[in-house]
Scaffold this active site. Structure first.
Site, PDB file in Angstrom:
ATOM      1  N   LYS A 263       1.142  -1.078   0.269  1.00 53.76           N
ATOM      2  CA  LYS A 263      -0.218   0.160   0.369  1.00 53.76           C
ATOM      3  C   LYS A 263       1.296   1.946   0.476  1.00 53.76           C
ATOM      4  O   LYS A 263       1.508   1.650   0.741  1.00 53.76           O
ATOM      5  CB  LYS A 263      -0.910  -0.235   1.346  1.00 53.76           C
ATOM      6  CG  LYS A 263      -1.657   1.812   1.186  1.00 53.76           C
ATOM      7  CD  LYS A 263      -2.043   1.873   2.668  1.00 53.76           C
ATOM      8  CE  LYS A 263      -3.088   2.800   2.973  1.00 53.76           C
ATOM      9  NZ  LYS A 263      -3.571   2.149   4.590  1.00 53.76           N
ATOM     10  N   ASP A 268      -2.580  10.848   3.309  1.00 53.04           N
ATOM     11  CA  ASP A 268      -3.275  10.393   3.347  1.00 53.04           C
ATOM     12  C   ASP A 268      -4.671  11.613   4.384  1.00 53.04           C
ATOM     13  O   ASP A 268      -4.081  11.630   5.567  1.00 53.04           O
ATOM     14  CB  ASP A 268      -3.582   9.113   4.177  1.00 53.04           C
ATOM     15  CG  ASP A 268      -5.296   8.222   4.241  1.00 53.04           C
ATOM     16  OD1 ASP A 268      -5.578   9.261   3.561  1.00 53.04           O
ATOM     17  OD2 ASP A 268      -5.513   7.707   5.190  1.00 53.04           O
ATOM     18  N   LYS A 275      -9.751  12.810   8.308  1.00 51.99           N
ATOM     19  CA  LYS A 275      -8.973  13.261   9.651  1.00 51.99           C
ATOM     20  C   LYS A 275      -9.390  14.704  10.065  1.00 51.99           C
ATOM     21  O   LYS A 275      -9.465  14.751   9.377  1.00 51.99           O
ATOM     22  CB  LYS A 275      -7.304  12.338   9.563  1.00 51.99           C
ATOM     23  CG  LYS A 275      -7.555  11.167   9.277  1.00 51.99           C
ATOM     24  CD  LYS A 275      -6.120  11.021   8.866  1.00 51.99           C
ATOM     25  CE  LYS A 275      -5.678   9.237   7.945  1.00 51.99           C
ATOM     26  NZ  LYS A 275      -6.105   8.146   8.587  1.00 51.99           N
ATOM     27  N   ASP A 286       1.698   6.700   5.343  1.00 55.28           N
ATOM     28  CA  ASP A 286       1.079   5.653   4.756  1.00 55.28           C
ATOM     29  C   ASP A 286       0.952   5.075   3.974  1.00 55.28           C
ATOM     30  O   ASP A 286       0.270   4.580   3.196  1.00 55.28           O
ATOM     31  CB  ASP A 286       0.011   6.837   5.076  1.00 55.28           C
ATOM     32  CG  ASP A 286      -1.864   5.724   5.040  1.00 55.28           C
ATOM     33  OD1 ASP A 286      -1.071   4.818   6.076  1.00 55.28           O
ATOM     34  OD2 ASP A 286      -2.840   5.912   4.493  1.00 55.28           O
ATOM     35  N   ASP A 345     -11.824   7.043   4.250  1.00 50.21           N
ATOM     36  CA  ASP A 345     -10.433   7.379   5.044  1.00 50.21           C
ATOM     37  C   ASP A 345      -9.663   5.621   5.552  1.00 50.21           C
ATOM     38  O   ASP A 345      -9.190   5.377   5.567  1.00 50.21           O
ATOM     39  CB  ASP A 345     -10.687   7.758   6.922  1.00 50.21           C
ATOM     40  CG  ASP A 345      -9.517   7.904   7.507  1.00 50.21           C
ATOM     41  OD1 ASP A 345      -8.390   8.158   6.395  1.00 50.21           O
ATOM     42  OD2 ASP A 345      -9.223   8.221   8.273  1.00 50.21           O
ATOM     43  N   GLU A 347      -9.132   3.526   2.989  1.00 50.67           N
ATOM     44  CA  GLU A 347      -8.854   4.313   1.477  1.00 50.67           C
ATOM     45  C   GLU A 347      -7.818   2.892   0.288  1.00 50.67           C
ATOM     46  O   GLU A 347      -7.651   2.245  -0.214  1.00 50.67           O
ATOM     47  CB  GLU A 347      -7.979   4.981   0.756  1.00 50.67           C
ATOM     48  CG  GLU A 347      -6.935   5.903   1.153  1.00 50.67           C
ATOM     49  CD  GLU A 347      -6.434   5.219   2.732  1.00 50.67           C
ATOM     50  OE1 GLU A 347      -5.527   5.137   3.345  1.00 50.67           O
ATOM     51  OE2 GLU A 347      -7.476   6.090   4.055  1.00 50.67           O
ATOM     52  N   ARG A 349      -7.442  -0.347   1.770  1.00 46.79           N
ATOM     53  CA  ARG A 349      -7.812  -1.675   1.408  1.00 46.79           C
ATOM     54  C   ARG A 349      -8.637  -1.758  -0.168  1.00 46.79           C
ATOM     55  O   ARG A 349      -8.463  -2.295  -0.570  1.00 46.79           O
ATOM     56  CB  ARG A 349      -9.394  -2.238   2.262  1.00 46.79           C
ATOM     57  CG  ARG A 349     -10.627  -1.437   2.580  1.00 46.79           C
ATOM     58  CD  ARG A 349     -11.562  -1.269   3.728  1.00 46.79           C
ATOM     59  NE  ARG A 349     -10.283  -1.027   4.558  1.00 46.79           N
ATOM     60  CZ  ARG A 349     -11.198  -1.178   6.132  1.00 46.79           C
ATOM     61  NH1 ARG A 349     -11.727  -1.445   5.930  1.00 46.79           N
ATOM     62  NH2 ARG A 349      -9.687  -0.549   6.964  1.00 46.79           N
TER      63      ARG A 349
END
Length: 497
Positions: A263, A268, A275, A286, A345, A347, A349
């Site tokens: 990933k 993010d 967030k 991230d 959020d 995201e 996956r």
């Protein structure tokens, strides 16, 4: 990255450095080679000082002493290795890190690679050198006052070995792994205005110099392929998304490859499901899963691993502009399954769903392992001590656990099951991308599993281990490069021809 360690290997000889490092057990007796290097008065000095300082020779405990008169060096650094009956469990990487922590900037040091019961094997000595290298890393390229000070601040270390030729051979392997870890650290530590998806892909492409085959898919390619879930995450950003594919062919063209998926959310914000502002700067990390995959591919190629390996990373930036994905949207993933967006959020996956499906369908790998800073819930469960492990293969999970124990990059297996899987069913689509707070890490893993067919697969949730790392003997960096040593060990122990 600052290069703060210069390393060379020599045979046992007269001391030439300012600092002399020797290893002692709980009996506090200098090994024969160390005694010869330290001089006749050193043992008496050690015995008296240890009693005064209550130094017991415990593992990685250290005692720094002024050298005896006319010794030819300035300081004697004594490092404990514990009792002999625990020698089989001695972590030489962490030992090397502990030694590096005792060495002064700009000094020269010699380490006598001898134990009370004999010399240190080449592989163990190379692991000690790996620990030295990892502890010496610093990410300070944006500190202007540190410019031009790397050379004068570097520690010059000589490893004194009974078998310098053997150690040099073993050291090549350790340096390859170190290079991979430090590359991963650099990527995680970079600010997001510097390391965005296109730039990340360009950095991955530099592995060409190690004979890694590189393929970069841009947004036009991704739309043509059908990676709509991945593209949906990045559609609110001015930075275009990318997928980078790295191939190392070390076992012949007909050998079945192993595959690693990362990933790579270079920043993010959470998207429309924004967030909180406090701590959001940490979301530059991230992409630690993707960083690990790039570092691993570096390590495998640099040490000429006898394996065919595929590394695939999905690179996006999750931003909340007027074109951003909304809660309530429904997208079709590359697998053909539809996904209701509950929380923008959740995201990572979505990125992995498309990349995992693509990897298994195109490359038909022996196994797939994905790494992702996927859920805060994994930190609630495991803190920063272990990465969460989910798998559809007991064999692969057991091998990952063994590699984790061997390297200290430990994992803890959590369950998958039909009850958890039902939690991501959607009223409007085949699945939803978030099931809420309960079992958050597990339901995220269940989501990923829906994009994996029968390929043996493991998901490592590294939200607690991949960034904002705690200080340790071998890491003082915010980005630890976690996972490179784990997966390199997994390959070396189980999958090389």
């Amino acid at each position: 990255m600052s290069q703060r360690l210069k390393l060379e290997v020599k045979a046992f000889h007269a001391v030439e450095g300012q600092d002399l490092v020797v290893l002692v057990s709980d009996r506090l007796l200098l090994p024969e080679a160390a005694a010869a290097a330290a001089g006749e008065a050193a043992q008496t000095l050690l015995t008296r000082s240890a009693a005064a300082e209550r130094f017991k020779g415990k593992v990685r405990a250290a005692l720094t002493l002024p050298a005896p008169e006319q010794a030819g060096y300035e300081r004697l650094i004594v490092v404990g290795v514990g009792p002999q009956d625990e020698r089989d469990t001695l972590d030489f990487v962490r030992l090397g890190g502990a030694i590096a922590g005792r060495l002064g900037a700009g000094r020269t040091a010699e380490i006598v690679l001898a134990l009370p019961e004999g010399t240190i094997a080449a592989r163990q000595a190379a692991e000690l050198a790996l620990g030295l290298r990892l502890r010496s890393y610093a990410f300070d390229r944006y500190k202007t006052k540190s410019k031009d000070k790397d050379e004068e601040g570097a520690v010059a270390v000589t490893l004194r070995s009974e078998d310098p030729a053997g150690l040099k051979r073993a050291l090549k392997q350790a340096e390859a792994v170190a290079g991979g870890v430090l590359l991963a650290r650099d990527l995680v530590n970079e600010p997001p205005n510097v390391l965005y998806p296109e730039e990340f892909a360009d950095r991955a492409a530099k592995l060409k110099k190690l004979d890694v085959e590189i393929e970069i898919l841009d947004e036009k390619d991704l739309k043509k392929i059908g990676m709509r879930a991945l593209l949906g995450v990045g559609q609110g950003s001015r930075r275009e998304s990318r997928v980078a594919i790295m191939r190392w062919n070390g076992a012949g063209k007909d050998a079945e490859p192993v595959a690693f998926v990362g990933k790579g959310v270079t920043f993010d914000t959470g998207g429309i499901s924004l967030k909180p502002g406090a701590g959001m700067e940490d979301m530059k990390g991230d992409m630690a899963g993707a960083a690990c995959v790039v570092g691993l591919m570096h390590a495998l190629a640099a040490r000429k691993a006898k394996v065919n390996a595929i590394g695939v990373i999905g690179l996006v930036e999750n931003m909340p502009d007027g074109n951003a994905q909304r809660p309530g949207d429904i997208v079709a993933s590359l697998s053909g399954q539809t996904i209701e967006i509950i929380n923008t959020d959740a995201e990572g996956r979505l990125v992995l769903a498309d990349v995992l499906w693509y990897t298994q369908e195109r490359f038909k790998p022996r196994f797939m392992i994905n790494l992702a800073t996927l859920t805060g819930a994994i930190m609630v469960a495991l803190g920063q001590e272990n990465a969460g492990l989910f798998s559809n293969s007991d064999e692969l999970a057991e091998r990952l656990s063994a590699a984790g124990t061997a390297t200290g990059e430990t994992v803890w297996r959590l369950p998958l099951g039909k009850g958890y899987d039902k939690m991501i069913d959607s009223k409007f689509a085949d699945m939803k991308n978030s099931a809420g707070r309960y079992a958050g890490s597990i339901t995220a893993a269940q989501f990923l599993q829906r994009h994996v067919n029968d390929t043996p697969w493991a998901h490592l949730d590294i939200a607690g281990t991949g960034m904002a790392a705690k200080d340790s003997e071998i890491n003082r960096s915010w980005g630890p490069g976690w996972g490179v040593r784990l997966l390199d060990r997994l390959v070396a122990d189980n999958y090389e021809s």
